[in-house]
Design a protein around this motif. Structure first.
Motif, mmCIF file in Angstrom:
data_model
loop_
_atom_site.group_PDB
_atom_site.id
_atom_site.type_symbol
_atom_site.label_atom_id
_atom_site.label_comp_id
_atom_site.label_asym_id
_atom_site.label_seq_id
_atom_site.Cartn_x
_atom_site.Cartn_y
_atom_site.Cartn_z
ATOM 1 N N HIS A 28 0.764 -1.366 0.110
ATOM 2 C CA HIS A 28 0.053 0.044 -0.262
ATOM 3 C C HIS A 28 0.785 1.346 -0.047
ATOM 4 N N HIS A 29 0.517 2.269 -0.880
ATOM 5 C CA HIS A 29 1.284 3.388 -0.792
ATOM 6 C C HIS A 29 0.332 4.430 -0.127
ATOM 7 N N GLU A 76 7.020 -9.442 -7.186
ATOM 8 C CA GLU A 76 5.858 -8.584 -7.752
ATOM 9 C C GLU A 76 5.810 -7.214 -7.165
ATOM 10 N N MET A 77 6.089 -7.109 -5.885
ATOM 11 C CA MET A 77 6.125 -5.772 -5.413
ATOM 12 C C MET A 77 6.951 -4.950 -5.724
ATOM 13 N N ARG A 78 8.235 -5.258 -5.862
ATOM 14 C CA ARG A 78 9.322 -4.679 -6.527
ATOM 15 C C ARG A 78 8.784 -4.162 -7.857
ATOM 16 N N ASP A 79 8.457 -5.020 -8.892
ATOM 17 C CA ASP A 79 7.889 -4.409 -10.191
ATOM 18 C C ASP A 79 6.950 -3.532 -10.071
ATOM 19 N N LEU A 80 6.118 -3.701 -9.299
ATOM 20 C CA LEU A 80 4.760 -2.759 -9.353
ATOM 21 C C LEU A 80 4.787 -1.444 -8.479
ATOM 22 N N PHE A 81 5.642 -1.777 -7.226
ATOM 23 C CA PHE A 81 5.491 -0.498 -6.372
ATOM 24 C C PHE A 81 6.704 0.023 -6.094
ATOM 25 N N GLY A 82 7.944 -0.661 -6.633
ATOM 26 C CA GLY A 82 9.374 -0.270 -6.477
ATOM 27 C C GLY A 82 9.781 -0.481 -4.863
ATOM 28 N N TRP A 133 8.462 -1.073 -20.100
ATOM 29 C CA TRP A 133 8.294 -0.006 -18.988
ATOM 30 C C TRP A 133 9.739 0.774 -18.870
ATOM 31 N N PRO A 134 9.595 2.032 -18.703
ATOM 32 C CA PRO A 134 10.576 2.902 -18.357
ATOM 33 C C PRO A 134 11.190 2.698 -17.257
ATOM 34 N N ARG A 135 12.559 2.586 -17.072
ATOM 35 C CA ARG A 135 13.127 2.394 -15.618
ATOM 36 C C ARG A 135 12.621 3.239 -14.653
ATOM 37 N N GLY A 136 12.426 2.891 -13.436
ATOM 38 C CA GLY A 136 11.898 3.792 -12.364
ATOM 39 C C GLY A 136 10.294 4.053 -12.548
ATOM 40 N N TRP A 137 9.506 3.472 -13.536
ATOM 41 C CA TRP A 137 8.236 3.492 -13.453
ATOM 42 C C TRP A 137 7.569 2.548 -13.045
ATOM 43 N N TYR A 138 6.698 2.541 -11.862
ATOM 44 C CA TYR A 138 6.317 1.655 -11.202
ATOM 45 C C TYR A 138 4.553 1.921 -11.309
ATOM 46 N N PRO A 139 3.695 0.844 -11.929
ATOM 47 C CA PRO A 139 2.457 1.472 -12.152
ATOM 48 C C PRO A 139 1.328 1.353 -10.867
ATOM 49 N N MET A 140 1.698 1.006 -9.930
ATOM 50 C CA MET A 140 0.901 0.927 -8.697
ATOM 51 C C MET A 140 1.187 2.231 -7.657
ATOM 52 N N ARG A 141 1.987 2.796 -7.931
ATOM 53 C CA ARG A 141 2.465 3.981 -7.494
ATOM 54 C C ARG A 141 1.344 5.281 -7.501
ATOM 55 N N PRO A 142 0.859 6.016 -6.662
ATOM 56 C CA PRO A 142 0.093 6.963 -6.847
ATOM 57 C C PRO A 142 0.383 7.834 -7.852
ATOM 58 N N TRP A 156 3.083 -13.165 -17.589
ATOM 59 C CA TRP A 156 3.074 -11.767 -17.715
ATOM 60 C C TRP A 156 3.002 -10.865 -19.071
ATOM 61 N N PHE A 157 2.239 -11.811 -19.917
ATOM 62 C CA PHE A 157 2.334 -10.939 -21.268
ATOM 63 C C PHE A 157 1.017 -9.952 -21.332
ATOM 64 N N VAL A 158 -0.146 -10.437 -20.187
ATOM 65 C CA VAL A 158 -1.371 -9.821 -20.573
ATOM 66 C C VAL A 158 -1.757 -8.962 -19.109
ATOM 67 N N HIS A 159 -0.799 -8.152 -18.789
ATOM 68 C CA HIS A 159 -1.089 -7.451 -17.539
ATOM 69 C C HIS A 159 -2.085 -6.290 -17.562
ATOM 70 N N ARG A 160 -3.286 -6.334 -17.095
ATOM 71 C CA ARG A 160 -4.293 -5.487 -17.197
ATOM 72 C C ARG A 160 -4.444 -4.484 -16.189
ATOM 73 N N GLY A 161 -3.592 -4.346 -15.088
ATOM 74 C CA GLY A 161 -3.799 -3.202 -14.188
ATOM 75 C C GLY A 161 -5.000 -3.440 -13.321
#
Length: 492
Positions: free
Chosen positions: A32-33, A82-88, A106-115, A175-180
């Motif tokens: 959780h962020h 999983e947490m590292r890839d999505l939340f950093g 995905w660009p380096r430093g971009w984590y999709p679950m961060r606000p 992990w080819f179908v990530h839908r967020g």
């Protein structure tokens, strides 16, 4: 009973080690962020009696790090990646630190679950090839399969290192179908979250919807009537039926017995039409609702009995055919030790001698004498076929048991007062593949702030390459079908 413990990050390895030693399993890890910094929730479960223990760890906002639990728990290591890839959030000293969920563009430093993630990035150059382990030696060569396949299945890349036809090592890249999906839940009202839960893995609409509703009901303090709980249990078994029947047929098809598959799919079609009568949807969507259940009709006992006889005949013909039994027996063995170390669930675990079943360990309604949990210990394709066949018998019995005294219609409990309840909740359900776990947290206005679903496929996918070791390449379709794991459920 669910208990929560706020602990310092330095206490995490010791507390986790003690819980695992006491017989708990790690069912879920949710990051959780928050304004004060990241918070990570570890859910450990055991039963019977139904026991759920949460460890809450707060991290430094500037350096979101925590000690890895990978040496203690294989699933923990995968949750951490999983947490590292999505939340950093960085798991320190992780033994396998390469990406898991993270898409290569995905660009380096971009984590999709961060606000502050912003919109998804455009497809671009990959940050580098996936680091597959290369097997070298005289006569060793690689066979790449996928990620695009010649059928309707979802994408997955499988790389075989072989000598002749013998598989030395198989690596599955998913992990080819990530839908967020987890991000899509955020900010939705509870009712709007239900259709999303039903679609996490389309063949597990009831399992995921029920786990979601149980979590929401705990978070809001909603009481569900006993009749609605029984209706939910009935729907769960109907979902198990049509999926297991399809698998029995397709396993036969993969050893060249297409006529049995044709009959199994004929029976599955009858079950799908039965589902449509019961809920209005062939995959049983709409049957489980927050606070209750909705049935348009009940399964006709005579119709279900005739279907059951059909299934018995198909399974008997399969097991009585020497070629089918020979191809099933001893193929793709997953040992009890390996299944336990990887945290396998459902029929994969039960075929390898591990009897776990959430209907026993975490029942949401009394199951009574009709619940029989079949277990085999050979861990081969035959065992996974036999477990499914016996679970079909159990499901038919349970459907009759739960239908007795039920009446069609919608049954819901009273709506709780706004702002009541603990604001977080957990749902544990024995879906047809295994235990589905969902954890939710609610904002003061009742909207969803965090939903973390975990499909049993997340636990079972790593076991497929293990079972394939020392088999032959032509056994892969059969082995893969005997596991029948969800790509979408694994990659949210």
């Amino acid at each position: 009973m669910r208990t929560t413990h706020e602990i310092d990050v330095t206490e995490l390895p010791g507390r986790a080690e003690q819980l695992l030693a006491d017989g708990h399993r790690l069912a879920l890890v949710a990051a959780h962020h928050e304004a004060a910094g990241p918070r990570v929730v570890y859910l450990f479960v055991a039963g019977p009696p139904d026991t759920r223990i949460e460890l809450h760890v707060r991290l430094d906002a500037d350096r979101p790090e925590l000690p890895t639990l990978a040496p203690l728990s294989f699933p923990a290591g995968r949750f951490e990646r999983e947490m590292r890839d999505l939340f950093g959030i960085v798991p320190l000293d992780h033994p396998l630190p390469r990406r898991l969920v993270r898409h290569a563009h995905w660009p380096r430093g971009w984590y999709p679950m961060r606000p502050d993630a912003g919109p998804p990035p455009e497809f671009g150059e990959e940050e580098g090839p996936f680091p597959f382990l290369e097997v070298e030696g005289d006569g060793v060569y690689e066979i790449p399969v996928g990620p695009v396949h010649a059928g309707l299945i979802e994408p997955g890349h499988f790389r075989f290192s072989v000598v002749g036809e013998t598989v030395l090592k198989l690596k599955a890249r998913l992990w080819f179908v990530h839908r967020g999906v987890e991000k899509l839940f955020e900010g939705r009202p509870v009712a709007a979250g239900l259709p999303l839960a039903e679609r996490i893995s389309g063949d597990t609409a009831v399992g995921h919807a029920l786990a979601y509703c149980l979590a929401v009901e705990e978070a809001t303090g909603t009481a569900v009537p006993e009749e609605a709980q029984r209706a939910r249990a009935l729907l769960l078994e109907l979902e198990r039926l049509h999926n297991h029947v399809a698998d029995l047929g397709m396993l036969c098809n993969d050893v060249g017995h297409g006529i049995l598959n044709a009959h199994a799919q004929r029976v599955r079609e009858q079950l799908l039409r039965l589902n449509k009568d019961v809920t209005g949807h062939r995959l049983l969507r709409g049957g489980v609702v927050p606070g209750g259940a909705a049935l348009r009709t009940l399964p006709d006992p005579a119709r279900l009995g005739a279907i059951h006889e059909d299934i018995h005949e198909i399974a008997g013909l399969a097991l009585g055919h020497s070629t089918v039994r020979d191809r099933f027996t001893g193929t793709a063995i997953l040992s009890t030790a390996a299944a336990g170390e990887m945290g396998c669930l459902g029929y994969v675990a039960r075929a390898s001698g591990i009897p776990g079943d959430a209907r026993v360990t975490h029942p949401f309604t009394p199951y009574g004498p009709g619940l029989d949990v079949p277990v085999h210990d050979t861990g081969d394709v035959l065992a996974r076929f036999l477990v499914r066949a016996r679970e079909i018998d159990t499901s038919v019995t349970l459907i009759g048991q739960f239908a007795e005294g039920l009446t069609p219609g919608t049954v819901r409990g009273p709506s709780p007062a706004p702002g009541t309840g603990p604001r977080s909740g957990v749902g544990l359900v024995e879906g047809w593949r295994g235990t589905v776990a969902t954890r939710v947290e609610l904002a003061p206005d009742g909207t969803l702030t965090r939903v973390k679903p975990v499909d049993p496929s997340f636990f079972n996918w790593p076991a497929l390459p293990v079972a394939m070791a020392d088999t032959i390449v032509p056994d892969f379709p059969l082995t893969n079908k005997s596991f029948n794991l969800s790509y979408a459920g694994n990659d949210l």
